[in-house]
Design an enzyme around this catalytic site. Structure first.
Site, PDB file in Angstrom:
ATOM      1  N   VAL A 248       0.810  -1.263   0.065  1.00  0.00           N
ATOM      2  CA  VAL A 248       0.098   0.007  -0.053  1.00  0.00           C
ATOM      3  C   VAL A 248       0.893   1.277  -0.078  1.00  0.00           C
ATOM      4  O   VAL A 248       0.614   1.954  -0.713  1.00  0.00           O
ATOM      5  CB  VAL A 248      -1.107   0.006   1.095  1.00  0.00           C
ATOM      6  CG1 VAL A 248      -1.837   1.335   1.027  1.00  0.00           C
ATOM      7  CG2 VAL A 248      -1.626  -1.405   1.444  1.00  0.00           C
ATOM      8  N   MET A 249       2.006   1.382   0.814  1.00  0.00           N
ATOM      9  CA  MET A 249       2.558   2.538   0.929  1.00  0.00           C
ATOM     10  C   MET A 249       3.355   2.901  -0.258  1.00  0.00           C
ATOM     11  O   MET A 249       3.330   3.864  -0.598  1.00  0.00           O
ATOM     12  CB  MET A 249       3.544   2.420   1.950  1.00  0.00           C
ATOM     13  CG  MET A 249       2.945   2.852   3.534  1.00  0.00           C
ATOM     14  SD  MET A 249       2.311   4.399   3.937  1.00  0.00           S
ATOM     15  CE  MET A 249       3.773   5.243   4.139  1.00  0.00           C
ATOM     16  N   GLY A 250       4.035   1.837  -0.694  1.00  0.00           N
ATOM     17  CA  GLY A 250       4.738   1.948  -2.229  1.00  0.00           C
ATOM     18  C   GLY A 250       3.841   2.196  -3.187  1.00  0.00           C
ATOM     19  O   GLY A 250       4.154   3.046  -4.252  1.00  0.00           O
TER      20      GLY A 250
ATOM     21  N   SER B   8       6.777  -9.992  -6.358  1.00  0.00           N
ATOM     22  CA  SER B   8       6.032 -10.670  -7.079  1.00  0.00           C
ATOM     23  C   SER B   8       5.145  -9.881  -7.987  1.00  0.00           C
ATOM     24  O   SER B   8       4.776  -8.649  -7.963  1.00  0.00           O
ATOM     25  CB  SER B   8       4.911 -11.291  -6.088  1.00  0.00           C
ATOM     26  OG  SER B   8       4.347 -10.177  -5.549  1.00  0.00           O
TER      27      SER B   8
ATOM     28  N   SER C  69       6.547  10.216   6.638  1.00  0.00           N
ATOM     29  CA  SER C  69       5.368  10.111   7.421  1.00  0.00           C
ATOM     30  C   SER C  69       3.901  10.544   6.809  1.00  0.00           C
ATOM     31  O   SER C  69       4.055  11.530   6.077  1.00  0.00           O
ATOM     32  CB  SER C  69       5.645  10.947   8.696  1.00  0.00           C
ATOM     33  OG  SER C  69       4.476  11.076   9.689  1.00  0.00           O
TER      34      SER C  69
ATOM     35  N   LYS D 100      12.976  10.925  11.736  1.00  0.00           N
ATOM     36  CA  LYS D 100      11.701  10.366  11.469  1.00  0.00           C
ATOM     37  C   LYS D 100      11.364   9.393  12.914  1.00  0.00           C
ATOM     38  O   LYS D 100      10.528   9.311  13.307  1.00  0.00           O
ATOM     39  CB  LYS D 100      11.697   9.296  10.353  1.00  0.00           C
ATOM     40  CG  LYS D 100      10.461   8.457  10.061  1.00  0.00           C
ATOM     41  CD  LYS D 100       9.155   9.189   9.991  1.00  0.00           C
ATOM     42  CE  LYS D 100       7.942   8.668   9.667  1.00  0.00           C
ATOM     43  NZ  LYS D 100       7.406   7.281  10.424  1.00  0.00           N
TER      44      LYS D 100
ATOM     45  N   HIS E  38      10.300  11.825  15.603  1.00  0.00           N
ATOM     46  CA  HIS E  38       8.801  12.007  14.974  1.00  0.00           C
ATOM     47  C   HIS E  38       8.105  10.970  15.458  1.00  0.00           C
ATOM     48  O   HIS E  38       6.955  11.130  16.367  1.00  0.00           O
ATOM     49  CB  HIS E  38       8.893  11.943  13.548  1.00  0.00           C
ATOM     50  CG  HIS E  38       7.375  12.137  12.829  1.00  0.00           C
ATOM     51  ND1 HIS E  38       6.637  11.150  13.054  1.00  0.00           N
ATOM     52  CD2 HIS E  38       6.739  13.093  12.612  1.00  0.00           C
ATOM     53  CE1 HIS E  38       5.322  11.159  12.530  1.00  0.00           C
ATOM     54  NE2 HIS E  38       5.318  12.450  12.211  1.00  0.00           N
ATOM     55  N   ASN E  39       8.443   9.840  15.413  1.00  0.00           N
ATOM     56  CA  ASN E  39       7.423   8.720  15.914  1.00  0.00           C
ATOM     57  C   ASN E  39       7.444   8.466  17.410  1.00  0.00           C
ATOM     58  O   ASN E  39       6.245   8.467  18.040  1.00  0.00           O
ATOM     59  CB  ASN E  39       7.986   7.293  15.283  1.00  0.00           C
ATOM     60  CG  ASN E  39       7.358   7.001  13.828  1.00  0.00           C
ATOM     61  OD1 ASN E  39       7.208   8.148  13.201  1.00  0.00           O
ATOM     62  ND2 ASN E  39       7.158   6.058  13.543  1.00  0.00           N
TER      63      ASN E  39
ATOM     64  N   GLU F  42       5.169  11.063  18.322  1.00  0.00           N
ATOM     65  CA  GLU F  42       3.748  10.501  17.807  1.00  0.00           C
ATOM     66  C   GLU F  42       3.163   9.525  18.943  1.00  0.00           C
ATOM     67  O   GLU F  42       2.214   9.748  19.446  1.00  0.00           O
ATOM     68  CB  GLU F  42       3.895   9.792  16.958  1.00  0.00           C
ATOM     69  CG  GLU F  42       2.802   8.980  16.202  1.00  0.00           C
ATOM     70  CD  GLU F  42       3.029   8.297  14.738  1.00  0.00           C
ATOM     71  OE1 GLU F  42       3.592   8.798  13.919  1.00  0.00           O
ATOM     72  OE2 GLU F  42       2.875   6.983  14.931  1.00  0.00           O
TER      73      GLU F  42
HETATM   74  C1  6PG Z   1       3.874   7.844  10.103  1.00  0.00           C
HETATM   75  C2  6PG Z   1       3.566   6.724  11.173  1.00  0.00           C
HETATM   76  C3  6PG Z   1       4.159   5.466  10.624  1.00  0.00           C
HETATM   77  C4  6PG Z   1       3.516   4.233  11.502  1.00  0.00           C
HETATM   78  C5  6PG Z   1       4.096   4.077  12.855  1.00  0.00           C
HETATM   79  C6  6PG Z   1       3.076   3.363  13.442  1.00  0.00           C
HETATM   80  O1  6PG Z   1       4.757   8.756  10.596  1.00  0.00           O
HETATM   81  O2  6PG Z   1       3.250   7.770   9.055  1.00  0.00           O
HETATM   82  O3  6PG Z   1       4.565   6.915  12.217  1.00  0.00           O
HETATM   83  O4  6PG Z   1       5.618   5.483  10.344  1.00  0.00           O
HETATM   84  O5  6PG Z   1       2.266   4.444  11.453  1.00  0.00           O
HETATM   85  O6  6PG Z   1       5.441   3.288  12.487  1.00  0.00           O
HETATM   86  O7  6PG Z   1       4.163   2.823  14.515  1.00  0.00           O
HETATM   87  P1  6PG Z   1       3.441   1.723  15.700  1.00  0.00           P
HETATM   88  O8  6PG Z   1       3.007   0.457  14.875  1.00  0.00           O
HETATM   89  O9  6PG Z   1       4.860   1.444  16.192  1.00  0.00           O
HETATM   90  O10 6PG Z   1       2.483   2.463  16.463  1.00  0.00           O
END
Ligand code: 6PG
Length: 487
Positions: A20-22, A43, A136, A190, A193-194, A197
């Protein structure tokens, strides 16, 4: 995307890893003027699916690394969007085999920054550039505009900068991407950042819990409280989505969804990395640490089942002044949030010093204003604070934040006291307050700790009134001697 008549035969950017992200990032890239995107996935079916579902993107599909390299213009630039760890190493090895000196490999996953430092060093020896870029914004951000934190060389930024600027979120006219610093700097930022978060989410969760247990309001009613808060100084993505989560009703049971979700929080590791790194750097990120530990505590049902027999306070917790209490919680949340960000920026500052990165903290706060999970109105205030004083030692002391803390501290204390008396765990609120009181203290009991260390281990201490290192002969006549600081 370019129209068919002018579609160049080669792509200027490629994406490896089409989960999904890619695939969302690839679609975002393809939707921007001037980009043609090559896509590759281990794949084949994922590649076929993406290309078939999005003909408008004009993707150039590749089915081997050789084909992928041949479909890219030079310097070849590829963004890897696969799982952190071994899968990332495997893709890097494959790309190194088909790329040439001057080409650029970007790891857009949540890599642990020491891995990024290691990979950058190894790949650099081949003449190829390696860039660890934090991205992010989750799935939606990848598609519509994430906040991007790239590290790597200056040379790679020349090519990569315009491409990343084309897909990043925009805050007040500025793209949410900056060249954070060399090698692992992007993934380091990053990671922090997390960590922030985690703290932000835990603080919001504690606020919800206190309001619910203190006022008896329903999740839907508390959703209204958060929606209201989102109009003021707390305005942020996490507050906004909290209101939505609290409002959600479970279709199967008719109960608030939050009441049927198992109360065990998961974690993929970035919070723990932030705390481990902070411990190694000697930076007190206590709010982030408590948030990380709170998830761990929640995830031990076997311990919780046993400990449920331990007593709490006798009286039931109910506040008399509902509106007053909610306002206190709001202020406590804002104050604690200031501390979490202050601690996070402190870690970035310390990391930059340790790893020789030049990181512009103001620029970091600016690229977090949109696109990322911790995007919040008050990041503008952080940017202002660093613009005013780039070497600000404690973010919380910047005038705007100091004023907010001054205004909020009485409420903050009332909330921590209420939570403590009511037996409601508020580790992030209370540890943030303890940090606040610790960092502002004129004198700390650390002096006593130094005395204890000297007593049992002759670890020595310094004095407030003269230079030198001292040791007291505790077992003898208790005289003080000047000592070599060897412990
Ligand atoms: C972001 C999020 C992303 C991810 C987290 C979730 O910045 O887009 O932080 O990187 O959702 O890694 O982390 P946990 O599963 O550890 O809560």
């Amino acid at each position: 995307m370019t129209d068919a008549s002018s579609t160049p035969a080669l792509a200027n950017i490629g994406v490896v890893g089409l989960a999904v992200m890619g695939s969302n990032l690839a679609r975002n890239l393809a939707s921007r003027e001037g980009n043609t995107v090559a896509v590759y996935n281990r794949s084949r079916s994922k590649t076929d699916e993406l290309v078939a579902e999005h003909p408008e993107a004009g993707f150039i599909p590749a089915f081997s690394y050789e084909e992928f390299a041949a479909s890219l213009s030079k310097p070849r630039t590829a963004i890897i969007m696969v799982k952190a760890g071994r899968p990332t190493d495997a893709v890097i090895d494959s790309l190194v085999e088909v790329f040439e000196p001057g080409d650029i490999i970007v790891d857009g996953g949540n890599a642990y920054f020491p891995d990024t430092i290691r990979r950058e060093k190894a790949v650099r020896e081949t003449g190829i550039n390696f860039v660890g870029a934090g991205i992010s914004g989750g799935e939606e951000g990848a598609l519509t505009g994430p906040s991007i934190m790239p590290g790597g060389s200056d040379e790679s930024w020349v090519t990569l900068g315009p491409i990343l600027k084309s897909i990043a979120a925009v805050a007040e006219g500025e793209p949410c991407v900056t060249h954070v610093g060399h090698d692992g700097a992007g993934h380091f930022v990053k990671m922090v950042h997390n960590g922030i978060e985690y703290a932000d989410m835990q603080l919001i969760a504690e606020a919800y819990d206190l309001i619910r247990r203190g006022t008896g309001k329903t999740p839907a009613e508390i959703a209204d409280v958060f929606a209201e808060w989102n109009k003021g100084e707390l305005e942020s993505y996490l507050i906004e989505i909290t209101a939505e989560v609290l409002r959600q009703v479970d279709a199967e049971t008719g109960k608030p969804l939050v009441d049927v979700i198992l109360d065990q929080a998961g974690a993929k590791g970035t919070g723990a990395w932030t705390v481990q790194t902070a411990l190694a750097l000697g930076v007190p990120v206590s709010g982030i640490a408590e948030a990380t530990f709170a998830r761990s505590l929640s995830s031990h049902p076997e311990q919780r089942a046993v400990a449920a027999s331990l007593p709490g306070p006798d009286e039931e917790f109910r506040v008399d002044d509902v509106d007053g209490f909610i306002e206190d919680v709001r202020q406590a949340l804002f104050a604690s949030k200031i501390i979490a960000y202050s601690q996070g920026f402190d870690e970035i500052r310390a990391g930059a010093a340790e790893y020789n990165w030049t990181i512009d903290l103001g620029a970091v706060s600016k690229i977090w204003r949109a696109g990322c999970i911790i995007r919040a109105q008050f990041l503008n205030r952080i940017a202002d604070a660093y613009a005013e004083q780039p070497d600000l030692p404690v973010l919380a002391t910047a005038p705007y934040f100091a004023e907010a803390l001054t205004r909020g501290q009485a409420a903050w204390r009332r909330v921590v006291v209420a939570a403590t008396q009511a037996g409601i765990p508020s580790p992030a609120f209370s540890s943030s307050l303890a940090y606040y009181d610790g960092i502002r203290a004129e004198r700390l009991p650390a002096a006593l700790v130094q005395g204890q260390r000297d007593f049992f281990g002759a670890h020595t201490y310094k004095r407030i009134d003269k230079e030198g290192t001292f040791h007291t002969q505790w077992s003898g006549d208790r005289t003080e001697i000047e000592a070599e600081d060897t412990h």
